[in-house]
Design an enzyme around this catalytic site. Structure first.
Site, PDB file in Angstrom:
ATOM      1  CB  CYS A 179      -0.931  -0.011   1.213  1.00  0.00           C
ATOM      2  SG  CYS A 179      -2.020   1.421   1.278  1.00  0.00           S
ATOM      3  CB  CYS A 182      -0.945   2.969   3.846  1.00  0.00           C
ATOM      4  SG  CYS A 182      -2.401   2.230   3.149  1.00  0.00           S
ATOM      5  CG  ASP A 183       2.816   1.576   4.543  1.00  0.00           C
ATOM      6  OD1 ASP A 183       2.138   2.142   5.422  1.00  0.00           O
ATOM      7  OD2 ASP A 183       2.827   0.346   4.374  1.00  0.00           O
TER       8      ASP A 183
END
Ligand code: NDP
Length: 483
Positions: A179, A182-183
């Site tokens: 992801c 997200c990261d």
């Protein structure tokens, strides 16, 4: 009668017999799959849902918009990723009529539109289905049994993982992730690789451009299969490099975090020092829940009855990536959802569920009050505020670390709120946007979100870095609260 007329008559007769046979077959097939519509059972039960939708991506929410607008009480079990795959898509430029928009913005608008017409969206997951009795039985993550008159399956697809690559499992969440949205923020000025050659790989590489120093896309074949538009967008960044005919054979690390990878290329093997591995190697349909309940294609996707969204079970419909082997586009999923909703509406009419009957059993409808979650948990604005709370607190502090576009984090938030409300005097829950206070990233070695840290008397006593069900989260949290 001349030969030509005779030929016409015979052809018409054969066509007629075939048509009657075909529709007869469809009808027989339909009736054979149709269970007994036991209205008495409906009247003796509670937790009735006229239209239950499992999954909340473009397919599920478009279906919810249509069924709720048709005055059918609709409950959507949003599943582990509320909003579906578009929640981890940054820029969407192929959703008709809107130019460019962020994926989460689109899903927010669709969910508001569905709720405007009365759809109930629950942060809950269905863990078991039984389509052999009607009304259909669905079991929620909390073991509540609900009864659906019609079901729309829109469970989407999940990212594939590499198999048999040493280090992938060990460093998952510690440098290996699926992801980027997200990261990505954890990789400022770092070197990363993206594995895969499809639109998702291009998408993840683009999401990383705001942070990473070098991005290398590793493609196993001779060319990318991403759309020309996405490949053109990649060309704008001179720090994105693409290597073809290559495969990761090992992911290495220092025990705590990824430090490099071993590669097999057409020139032999090679070691590449890197800080992060982003996987984008395709998706598999989320259909395990329905095994033995409905028919599947050989590829593992839910099979439709010809030209409809109906599955092999009457009254159960499927839409979106769980049943789309070919197109797998958000706009197609949305259209599938609309079709499934219209099919469900027709099915309910066909079995005699109308507004008069709906009124009669209205008080049995499943509509849990979800506003009982309590107040918002405290949002941390500075490191000083955070340190003050953990040093002064006499009860455990659960810190929920998140980033703005992380959909799994949004999914977890109501659980944290529920714990905070239910155990008011025994725990303090705070949420921390890790991009706003990056110092805490280093302090607690956080390289992925959602990430939970439990602190007691200033000491870290618990850590967890993945999505949990409500029950798992409660088990995790109460262990420290009751200690
Ligand atoms: P795809 O199936 O399109 O692509 C998967 C990629 O991963 C392929 O290049 C494949 O290689 C590669 N791959 C598969 N297994 C391995 C492995 N073990 N090791 C290395 N590479 C591997 O999946 P996506 O998830 O990218 O896309 C799914 C669907 O979603 C598509 O229809 C896509 O168009 C859509 N999508 C659209 C977006 C947009 O329009 N903005 C964004 C994201 C997705 P090979 O080609 O050799 O098979």
């Amino acid at each position: 009668m001349n030969i030509f007329l005779r030929f016409l008559c015979v052809t018409a007769l054969i066509a007629g017999i075939s048509a009657v046979g075909y529709y007869g077959y469809r009808l027989r097939g339909y009736k054979a799959r149709t269970p007994q519509y036991n209205w008495k059972a409906v009247e003796t039960k509670k937790n009735i849902i006229p239209v239950a939708i499992i999954g909340s991506g473009p397919a599920g929410l478009s279906a919810a918009l249509y069924t709720s607008r048709a005055h059918l009480h609709t409950v959507v079990f949003q599943g582990p990723q509320a909003g579906g795959q578009l929640m981890s898509t940054s820029e969407v430029e192929n959703w008709p009529g809107i130019g460019k928009k962020q994926g989460p913005e689109i899903m927010k608008a669709v969910s508001e539109q569905a709720q405007h017409f009365g759809a109930v969206l629950l942060n809950d997951t269905i863990k078991k289905v039984n389509f052999s009795v009607w009304p259909y039985e669905l079991t929620t993550s909390e073991d509540t049994l609900v009864y659906a008159l019609a079901v729309i399956i829109s469970t989407g697809a999940s990212p594939e993982r590499l198999k048999d690559v040493p280090g992938e499992e060990k460093y998952w969440g510690k440098g290996v992730t699926g992801c980027a949205i997200c990261d990505a923020a954890f990789y400022k000025d770092k070197d990363v690789v993206v594995v895969g050659g499809g639109d998702s790989a291009a998408e993840q590489a683009l999401q990383l451009t705001a942070y990473a120093r070098h991005i290398t896309i590793l493609v196993r074949g001779e060319k990318m299969r991403a759309s020309a538009a996405m490949q053109d967008r990649l060309k704008r960044f001179d720090y994105i490099k693409i290597i073809y005919n290559t495969a990761i054979t090992e992911i290495e690390g220092d025990g705590e975090h990824v430090t490099g990878i071993q590669l097999k290329t057409d020139k032999g093997t090679q070691h590449m020092p890197i800080d992060g591995v982003f996987l984008a190697i395709g998706h598999k349909p989320n259909t395990a829940l329905f095994k033995d309940q409905i028919a599947f294609t050989p590829g593992g996707y839910i099979a439709h009855q010809c030209r409809t969204q109906e599955t092999s079970q009457a009254g159960v419909f499927a839409a979106g990536d769980a049943s789309d082997e070919r197109y797998r586009q958000a706009a197609v999923a949305s259209g599938d959802g609309v079709k499934a909703a219209l099919d469900a509406e027709r099915f309910l009419q066909h079995i005699g569920f109308d507004e008069i009957y709906a009124k009669k059993i209205e008080r049995k409808f499943y509509d849990p009050i979800i506003s009982s979650l309590g107040d918002e948990i405290q949002a941390i604005e500075s490191i000083e505020q955070f340190d003050k709370i953990i040093s002064e607190s006499t009860v455990p502090v659960i810190a929920d670390f998140y980033t703005k576009f992380c959909s799994s984090c949004l999914q977890m938030l109501p659980f944290v709120q529920a714990i905070a409300a239910q155990m008011k005097d025994r725990v303090i829950c705070v949420k921390v946007d890790i991009e706003k206070i990056p110092e805490l990233k280093e302090r607690y070695s956080i390289s992925t979100v959602p990430f939970f840290v439990v602190i007691k008397k200033g000491l870290v006593v618990g850590r967890y870095n993945d999505v949990m069900t409500k029950r798992e989260f409660f088990d995790f949290a109460t262990r420290f609260i009751n200690e």
